[in-house]
Scaffold this active site. Structure first.
Site, short mmCIF file in Angstrom:
data_model
loop_
_atom_site.label_atom_id
_atom_site.label_comp_id
_atom_site.label_asym_id
_atom_site.label_seq_id
_atom_site.Cartn_x
_atom_site.Cartn_y
_atom_site.Cartn_z
N ARG A 95 5.22 75.02 65.71
CA ARG A 95 4.57 76.45 65.19
C ARG A 95 3.16 76.79 65.49
NH1 ARG A 95 8.02 75.61 60.52
NH2 ARG A 95 10.15 76.51 60.87
N LYS A 147 -3.95 85.72 75.65
CA LYS A 147 -2.68 86.09 76.07
C LYS A 147 -1.99 85.12 76.76
CE LYS A 147 -3.21 91.29 76.75
NZ LYS A 147 -2.97 92.17 77.56
N GLU A 173 -9.95 90.48 89.95
CA GLU A 173 -10.05 90.57 88.48
C GLU A 173 -11.72 90.84 88.07
OE1 GLU A 173 -7.81 91.40 86.54
OE2 GLU A 173 -6.19 89.99 86.69
N LYS A 195 -15.22 90.49 79.04
CA LYS A 195 -13.71 90.63 78.29
C LYS A 195 -13.97 89.87 76.74
CE LYS A 195 -9.17 88.62 78.71
NZ LYS A 195 -8.26 88.13 79.59
N GLU A 205 -4.44 94.21 71.22
CA GLU A 205 -4.31 95.36 72.22
C GLU A 205 -3.64 96.33 71.30
OE1 GLU A 205 -3.65 94.48 76.40
OE2 GLU A 205 -2.40 96.18 76.36
N ARG A 217 -8.32 97.10 74.25
CA ARG A 217 -7.99 95.93 75.08
C ARG A 217 -7.39 96.70 76.47
NH1 ARG A 217 -6.64 89.63 73.91
NH2 ARG A 217 -6.35 89.21 76.12
N ASN A 240 -6.16 96.24 81.61
CA ASN A 240 -5.21 96.39 82.50
C ASN A 240 -5.24 97.16 83.65
OD1 ASN A 240 -3.44 94.01 81.70
ND2 ASN A 240 -3.10 95.45 79.78
N HIS A 281 -3.22 96.81 86.72
CA HIS A 281 -2.16 96.27 86.57
C HIS A 281 -0.80 96.94 86.40
CE1 HIS A 281 -5.50 93.36 85.57
NE2 HIS A 281 -4.56 92.45 85.46
N HIS A 338 1.78 95.14 88.55
CA HIS A 338 2.84 94.25 87.89
C HIS A 338 4.26 94.59 88.49
CE1 HIS A 338 0.90 92.90 83.83
NE2 HIS A 338 0.35 92.20 84.83
N HIS A 377 -1.07 87.62 92.10
CA HIS A 377 -1.29 88.62 91.20
C HIS A 377 -2.44 89.34 91.38
CE1 HIS A 377 -1.96 90.20 86.96
NE2 HIS A 377 -2.96 89.82 86.91
P1 NAD Z 1 -1.91 80.33 90.00
O1 NAD Z 1 -2.24 79.63 88.57
O2 NAD Z 1 -0.78 80.46 90.63
O3 NAD Z 1 -3.07 79.61 90.85
C1 NAD Z 1 -3.35 79.84 92.31
C2 NAD Z 1 -2.68 78.69 93.26
O4 NAD Z 1 -3.97 78.06 93.28
C3 NAD Z 1 -1.83 77.87 92.81
O5 NAD Z 1 -1.23 77.21 93.91
C4 NAD Z 1 -2.63 76.52 92.27
O6 NAD Z 1 -1.94 75.57 92.12
C5 NAD Z 1 -3.87 76.64 93.04
N1 NAD Z 1 -5.04 76.14 92.51
C6 NAD Z 1 -5.62 76.34 91.28
N2 NAD Z 1 -6.71 75.68 91.30
C7 NAD Z 1 -7.15 75.07 92.35
C8 NAD Z 1 -8.21 74.49 92.78
N3 NAD Z 1 -9.26 74.27 92.10
N4 NAD Z 1 -8.16 74.16 94.14
C9 NAD Z 1 -7.08 74.27 94.92
N5 NAD Z 1 -5.99 74.81 94.44
C10 NAD Z 1 -5.99 75.55 93.21
O7 NAD Z 1 -2.50 81.77 90.02
P2 NAD Z 1 -3.93 82.40 89.30
O8 NAD Z 1 -4.19 83.49 90.07
O9 NAD Z 1 -4.80 81.62 88.99
O10 NAD Z 1 -3.36 83.21 87.84
C11 NAD Z 1 -2.47 84.15 87.96
C12 NAD Z 1 -1.58 84.17 86.72
O11 NAD Z 1 -2.41 84.65 85.70
C13 NAD Z 1 -0.38 85.35 86.75
O12 NAD Z 1 0.75 84.55 86.26
C14 NAD Z 1 -0.98 86.28 85.71
O13 NAD Z 1 0.12 87.05 85.37
C15 NAD Z 1 -1.91 85.43 84.65
N6 NAD Z 1 -2.90 86.45 84.27
C16 NAD Z 1 -3.09 86.12 82.71
C17 NAD Z 1 -3.94 86.82 82.39
C18 NAD Z 1 -4.11 86.82 80.66
O14 NAD Z 1 -5.00 87.28 80.08
N7 NAD Z 1 -3.48 85.63 80.08
C19 NAD Z 1 -5.08 87.65 82.79
C20 NAD Z 1 -4.71 87.69 84.24
C21 NAD Z 1 -3.68 87.08 84.97
N1 GLY Z 2 -5.69 90.48 81.43
C1 GLY Z 2 -5.64 91.47 80.45
C2 GLY Z 2 -6.01 91.00 79.19
O1 GLY Z 2 -6.17 89.99 78.67
O2 GLY Z 2 -6.11 91.98 77.90
#
Ligand code: NAD
Ligand code: GLY
Length: 367
Positions: free
Chosen positions: A124, A146, A188, A230, A240, A244, A248, A251, A255, A268
């Site tokens: 939890r 998030k 982003e 942010k 949100e 907030r 997006n 997005h 998405h 993404h």
């Molecule tokens: P990812 O986590 O898939 O990383 C991208 C690629 O880069 C992967 O293959 C990873 O292994 C590689 N990588 C990471 N760091 C590296 C480094 N320093 N050197 C070499 N390779 C490296 O993708 P991302 O773009 O980081 O994240 C996308 C995800 O984030 C999506 O699932 C999206 O929905 C999510 N997201 C969440 C929020 C939130 O607020 N929680 C906001 C935006 C995006």
């Molecule tokens: N990436 C959008 C949010 O964190 O609200």
């Protein structure tokens, strides 16, 4: 904290925390000084990132945690699902981790979102730390709490709001990031200009080549300013209920692109980039911004090495397929899609739009 590091605070009363931005922060035990003490930590990473940075993180935290476990997930958006999440719970339980165990998410947004969700639900709720290693994760996903996994029908549909105790953005980790991923992160970064800060948009226009060349000073400014914006938004609307949603921008279309193409085909950030062009085009059709603003934003996105058109998701009825996918969106209300639109440079609004206009912009901006 070394003199080259900066710190952005996110103000959430009892759940406030710091975002450390610097080069080499991952090496310093002092970076992790304020964390709760515990018998064990679990580093969650993936098969690409762990060989690069897990040993450094392990060494920096070993004085605080007598036992440091590690679990490696398969790499990729396609693995952001129940089966992979289960690997984290398996590691926690097979190592008899108690409720004080601190989880460390070492990786991009995929690792960060899944680790956060695991931390929110294991016993939890256990503490977790974000150590983002992509630009996208440093400027967005690691901040704000998030957490989620994908469902085949919709992106990030299962998750929780759950804040980390600390975010450590080590700019040096971006040196190993593939260029395509760096560009995806810039989507982003760019987002924050149109929705909140025209001066930042001006700065991005004059600095985009420096960012693509991984100039440390430019990256430090981009990460810090993105995190400040942010943090300002999330501090006002953590769950949100209103404001907030502006984060997006791009997005809703993005998405739909990710889900429609199959997770991992478009990154993404690439979906968000094309999605921002579509959302800006929709804003223009609703009379909220002029054509010059849409052209300005589109040109910056192209210079960042990002797509400015969406893909065709269905040759027979492309706009219909986008609309179908966009109805499964967390901002939808009673089946009505709500878009983040630009209401003049630097200001965003969230509202519905007539299907006919949405179809028009998809027909003009996809394919
Ligand atoms: P990812 O986590 O898939 O990383 C991208 C690629 O880069 C992967 O293959 C990873 O292994 C590689 N990588 C990471 N760091 C590296 C480094 N320093 N050197 C070499 N390779 C490296 O993708 P991302 O773009 O980081 O994240 C996308 C995800 O984030 C999506 O699932 C999206 O929905 C999510 N997201 C969440 C929020 C939130 O607020 N929680 C906001 C935006 C995006
Ligand atoms: N990436 C959008 C949010 O964190 O609200």
């Amino acid at each position: 904290m070394s003199s080259r590091e900066e710190c952005v605070s996110i103000d959430l009363e009892g759940r406030s925390y710091n975002i450390v931005v610097g080069a080499g922060s991952l090496h310093a035990a002092t970076t992790f000084e304020g964390l709760p003490s515990a018998h064990a930590a679990l580093i969650v990473s993936n098969t690409t990132i762990a060989p690069l940075y897990a040993a450094t993180l392990r060494s920096a935290i070993k004085s605080r945690f007598p036992v440091v476990h590690e679990v490696l997930l398969p790499d990729g958006e396609a693995y952001k699902n129940w089966e992979t999440l289960q690997l984290i719970f398996d590691a926690l339980l097979s190592n008899a981790c108690d409720r004080k165990t601190v989880l460390f998410a070492l990786g991009g947004g995929v690792v960060g979102d899944m680790t956060g969700f695991a931390a929110a639900s294991y016993m939890r709720g256990v503490p977790f730390v974000q150590v983002p290693t992509t630009l996208l994760a440093q400027v967005d996903s690691s901040v704000g709490g998030k957490t989620a996994i994908n469902h085949p029908q919709g992106k990030n549909m299962i998750g929780a709001f759950y804040q980390p105790r600390l975010v450590v953005c080590d700019l040096a980790t971006l040196d190993s990031l593939p260029l395509r991923e760096l560009s995806a992160g810039l989507a982003e970064v760019i987002k924050y200009g149109p929705i909140a800060d025209v001066d930042f948009l001006d700065w991005l226009e004059s600095s985009i080549e420096d960012l693509l060349a991984r100039d440390r000073t430019a990256l430090a400014h981009a990460v810090r300013r993105s995190c400040e914006i942010k943090a300002w938004v999330v501090s006002q609307d953590e769950k949100e209920t209103g404001l907030r949603a502006i984060l997006n921008f791009g997005h809703t279309f993005g998405h739909a692109i990710e889900a429609g193409m199959g997770y991992g085909v478009w990154l993404h950030g690439e979906g968000v980039a094309a999605g921002m062009v579509l959302a800006a085009g929709l804003s223009r059709r609703l009379g909220l911004v002029d054509a010059a603003f849409v052209e300005r934003l589109t040109a910056l996105i192209a210079r960042a090495g990002l797509p400015t058109k969406g893909p065709v998701l269905d040759a027979a009825d492309n706009a219909g397929r986008y609309l179908e996918l966009m109805r499964i969106d967390k901002k939808s209300e009673g089946g009505e899609i709500r878009f983040v639109l630009i209401d003049g440079p630097g200001k965003a609004v969230v509202r519905a739009a007539p299907d006919a206009l949405v179809r028009e912009v998809i027909d003009a901006c996809c394919g």
